[in-house]
Write an enzyme that holds these catalytic residues in place. Structure first.
Site, PDB file in Angstrom:
ATOM      1  N   ARG A  55     -31.927 -37.007  17.778  1.00 29.93           N
ATOM      2  CA  ARG A  55     -31.843 -37.883  18.832  1.00 29.93           C
ATOM      3  C   ARG A  55     -30.370 -39.656  18.304  1.00 29.93           C
ATOM      4  O   ARG A  55     -30.370 -40.072  18.721  1.00 29.93           O
ATOM      5  CB  ARG A  55     -33.140 -38.733  18.757  1.00 29.93           C
ATOM      6  CG  ARG A  55     -32.733 -39.617  20.458  1.00 29.93           C
ATOM      7  CD  ARG A  55     -33.704 -40.233  22.009  1.00 29.93           C
ATOM      8  NE  ARG A  55     -35.037 -39.975  21.800  1.00 29.93           N
ATOM      9  CZ  ARG A  55     -35.290 -41.345  20.124  1.00 29.93           C
ATOM     10  NH1 ARG A  55     -35.259 -41.499  19.973  1.00 29.93           N
ATOM     11  NH2 ARG A  55     -36.836 -40.879  19.857  1.00 29.93           N
ATOM     12  N   TYR A 108     -14.937 -43.909  39.872  1.00 28.25           N
ATOM     13  CA  TYR A 108     -16.080 -42.354  39.652  1.00 28.25           C
ATOM     14  C   TYR A 108     -17.463 -43.023  40.382  1.00 28.25           C
ATOM     15  O   TYR A 108     -18.147 -44.071  40.533  1.00 28.25           O
ATOM     16  CB  TYR A 108     -16.453 -42.277  38.809  1.00 28.25           C
ATOM     17  CG  TYR A 108     -17.632 -40.922  38.755  1.00 28.25           C
ATOM     18  CD1 TYR A 108     -16.606 -40.057  38.665  1.00 28.25           C
ATOM     19  CD2 TYR A 108     -18.377 -41.083  37.547  1.00 28.25           C
ATOM     20  CE1 TYR A 108     -17.332 -38.642  38.699  1.00 28.25           C
ATOM     21  CE2 TYR A 108     -19.235 -39.208  38.016  1.00 28.25           C
ATOM     22  CZ  TYR A 108     -18.351 -38.635  37.921  1.00 28.25           C
ATOM     23  OH  TYR A 108     -19.384 -37.226  38.296  1.00 28.25           O
ATOM     24  N   ASP A 180     -12.864 -46.778  31.186  1.00 28.26           N
ATOM     25  CA  ASP A 180     -13.245 -45.574  31.732  1.00 28.26           C
ATOM     26  C   ASP A 180     -11.563 -44.344  31.781  1.00 28.26           C
ATOM     27  O   ASP A 180     -11.027 -44.582  32.264  1.00 28.26           O
ATOM     28  CB  ASP A 180     -14.188 -45.344  32.831  1.00 28.26           C
ATOM     29  CG  ASP A 180     -14.649 -43.761  33.163  1.00 28.26           C
ATOM     30  OD1 ASP A 180     -13.585 -43.080  32.628  1.00 28.26           O
ATOM     31  OD2 ASP A 180     -15.434 -44.091  33.691  1.00 28.26           O
ATOM     32  N   LYS A 205     -14.585 -33.266  30.820  1.00 26.95           N
ATOM     33  CA  LYS A 205     -13.527 -32.972  31.704  1.00 26.95           C
ATOM     34  C   LYS A 205     -12.720 -32.766  30.529  1.00 26.95           C
ATOM     35  O   LYS A 205     -13.092 -31.972  30.079  1.00 26.95           O
ATOM     36  CB  LYS A 205     -13.219 -34.527  32.763  1.00 26.95           C
ATOM     37  CG  LYS A 205     -14.127 -34.899  33.220  1.00 26.95           C
ATOM     38  CD  LYS A 205     -15.195 -34.596  34.434  1.00 26.95           C
ATOM     39  CE  LYS A 205     -15.974 -34.651  34.831  1.00 26.95           C
ATOM     40  NZ  LYS A 205     -16.010 -36.134  35.172  1.00 26.95           N
TER      41      LYS A 205
HETATM   42  C1  LIG Z   1     -16.819 -37.189  35.871  1.00 24.08           C
HETATM   43  C2  LIG Z   1     -16.944 -38.317  35.518  1.00 24.08           C
HETATM   44  C3  LIG Z   1     -17.806 -39.489  34.957  1.00 24.08           C
HETATM   45  C4  LIG Z   1     -19.364 -38.643  34.643  1.00 24.08           C
HETATM   46  O1  LIG Z   1     -19.063 -38.017  34.150  1.00 24.08           O
HETATM   47  P1  LIG Z   1     -19.878 -37.176  33.671  1.00 24.08           P
HETATM   48  O2  LIG Z   1     -20.220 -36.198  32.192  1.00 24.08           O
HETATM   49  O3  LIG Z   1     -19.971 -35.896  34.853  1.00 24.08           O
HETATM   50  O4  LIG Z   1     -21.539 -38.236  33.576  1.00 24.08           O
HETATM   51  C5  LIG Z   1     -17.442 -41.298  35.097  1.00 24.08           C
HETATM   52  N1  LIG Z   1     -16.197 -41.706  35.090  1.00 24.08           N
HETATM   53  C6  LIG Z   1     -15.443 -40.296  35.618  1.00 24.08           C
HETATM   54  C7  LIG Z   1     -13.717 -41.109  35.574  1.00 24.08           C
HETATM   55  C8  LIG Z   1     -15.434 -39.259  35.862  1.00 24.08           C
HETATM   56  O5  LIG Z   1     -14.545 -38.399  36.329  1.00 24.08           O
END
Ligand SMILES: *Cc1c(COP(=O)(O)O)cnc(C)c1O
Length: 393
Positions: A55, A108, A180, A205
């Site tokens: 962890r 998001y 982000d 993603k």
């Molecule tokens: C999918 C996504 C998240 C969250 O990510 P996870 O890996 O699903 O927790 C945050 N910001 C954006 C822009 C996303 O597309």
């Protein structure tokens, strides 16, 4: 890895090899045995490098983290168990009760939920604003505003944030700018070069890219803040599993190629949809409402996301999704395969219909994450979908 400590239970250790593997070994070990209390002291006091407990860190997270650091032009990024764990590490690890946060109003969905529901419960107040308009962000600021969270390209409307304007505001007021970069990726923009203090990703993603690992990454420019993020992620248990990191490292090897291919197909798909008189939103097109800003910030890149709107409402949307055979109707993005999402029935279903209309998310609105298919084959599927939608609508 090689000379793992012999124990009564595992007396064999790891076989020696004079040659080395070309692929990173997977190291699922939760604990790392030390030689003595003195050796452990040396590790904790930074006189020796080593792992103790997964962890707190493990080789697969470090290998992946350093690769993403290099892509983003940052250092010391923390790999987290999901993109939302990265968002949580920032918002919960860096803020305290009494602070105020401004977030983009098209963030998001789960980030929005955290701003609306969870932070206020902890005494952190929040305001949502249009990050495409620096004046709107400025109007939302308060003396106690400590952070601004934005996405460079918004979901699912694909509007482009005024990153320069907001970064200037944040800098002038000493507010942390958190970006982000999931949609745009470092292939299109490195937010740290435009004034971001903290950059984060849903590695799930495009970076990992195969829809088989759920991961995030977050890095801060300021070393003290970076350390706070790391310690909070470890304490709150937001860190990632070795296997997911190992998969993502493999995915990352082909990231540049995947991104370029998906982006060029996305441009072709957008062109096709426009030629069929479908309203299409693609940041690389001249008819995009933020075309000039997109060209400036993304340096000619336009990403793999295309949104479009069918006339004919839900009936047309159902007919399209059914006829677009071979495209997963699934709420994700950045996969090797093209995915189709319908915000009105998924990510934005909780909004009142009038609010969805205001955001342009009608029943005929779809968001496409373009994958790696042959462009001609993909466009043929869209043609079949459009044909069915027209007959239904
Ligand atoms: C999918 C996504 C998240 C969250 O990510 P996870 O890996 O699903 O927790 C945050 N910001 C954006 C822009 C996303 O597309």
């Amino acid at each position: 890895m090689r000379n793992s400590r012999h124990t009564l239970m595992r007396p064999e250790g790891w076989p020696d090899s004079a040659s080395t593997p070309v692929v990173s070994p997977l190291s699922p070990s939760v604990v790392y045995a030390s030689e003595s209390p003195d050796a452990l002291d040396a590790q904790y006091e930074g006189r020796a490098e080593g792992y103790t407990y997964a962890r707190e860190g493990h080789p697969n997270a470090d290998v992946l983290g350093r690769r993403i650091d290099a892509m983003e032009g940052m250092s010391g990024g923390v790999v987290t168990g999901s993109g939302m764990a990265a968002v949580s590490a920032v918002l919960m690890g860096c803020l305290k009760a009494g602070d105020h946060v401004v977030g983009g109003d098209l963030l998001y969905g789960r980030s929005l939920r955290m701003l609306r529901e969870d932070l206020p419960r902890l005494g952190i107040t929040t305001t949502l604003a249009d990050t495409g308009d620096a004046a709107a962000v400025e109007a939302a600021l308060r003396p106690e505003t400590r952070a601004i969270l934005l996405e460079v390209v918004s979901n699912p409307g694909l509007r482009v944030a005024d990153l320069e304007g907001v970064a200037a505001l944040a800098k002038a007021r000493g507010i942390l700018l958190v970006v982000d970069n999931t949609f745009t990726t470092p292939r299109a923009i490195r937010p740290v070069e435009w004034g971001a203090d903290i950059v984060l990703h849903s590695v799930t993603k495009l970076l990992a890219g195969h829809s088989d690992a759920t991961l995030g990454w977050v890095a801060a420019k300021d070393p003290a803040l970076a350390e706070r993020l790391r310690v909070f992620a470890v304490t709150a248990g937001l860190t990632a599993s070795p296997f997911d990191c190992w998969l993502a490292e493999r995915g990352l090897m082909s990231f540049d190629l995947r991104f370029d291919r998906a982006e060029s197909t996305a441009a072709l798909l957008a062109e096709y949809l426009a030629s069929e008189e479908v309203r299409v939103i693609y940041p690389g097109r001249d008819d995009h409402p933020d075309a000039a800003r997109a060209a400036h910030l993304l340096g000619g890149r336009a990403c793999n996301m295309v949104s479009f709107e069918l006339l004919g409402g839900r009936a047309a949307a159902n007919a399209f999704a059914r006829a677009a055979d071979g495209i997963a109707f699934a709420p994700t993005l950045g996969d090797v395969g093209t995915t189709l999402s319908h915000p009105a029935s998924s990510s934005h279903r909780a909004l009142a219909p009038e609010e969805r209309e205001r955001l342009g998310l009608t029943e005929g609105f779809f968001r496409v994450s373009v994958g790696l298919e042959e462009p001609e084959a993909l466009i043929a599927v869209f043609a079949a979908g459009l044909d069915a939608a027209r007959r239904a609508g």
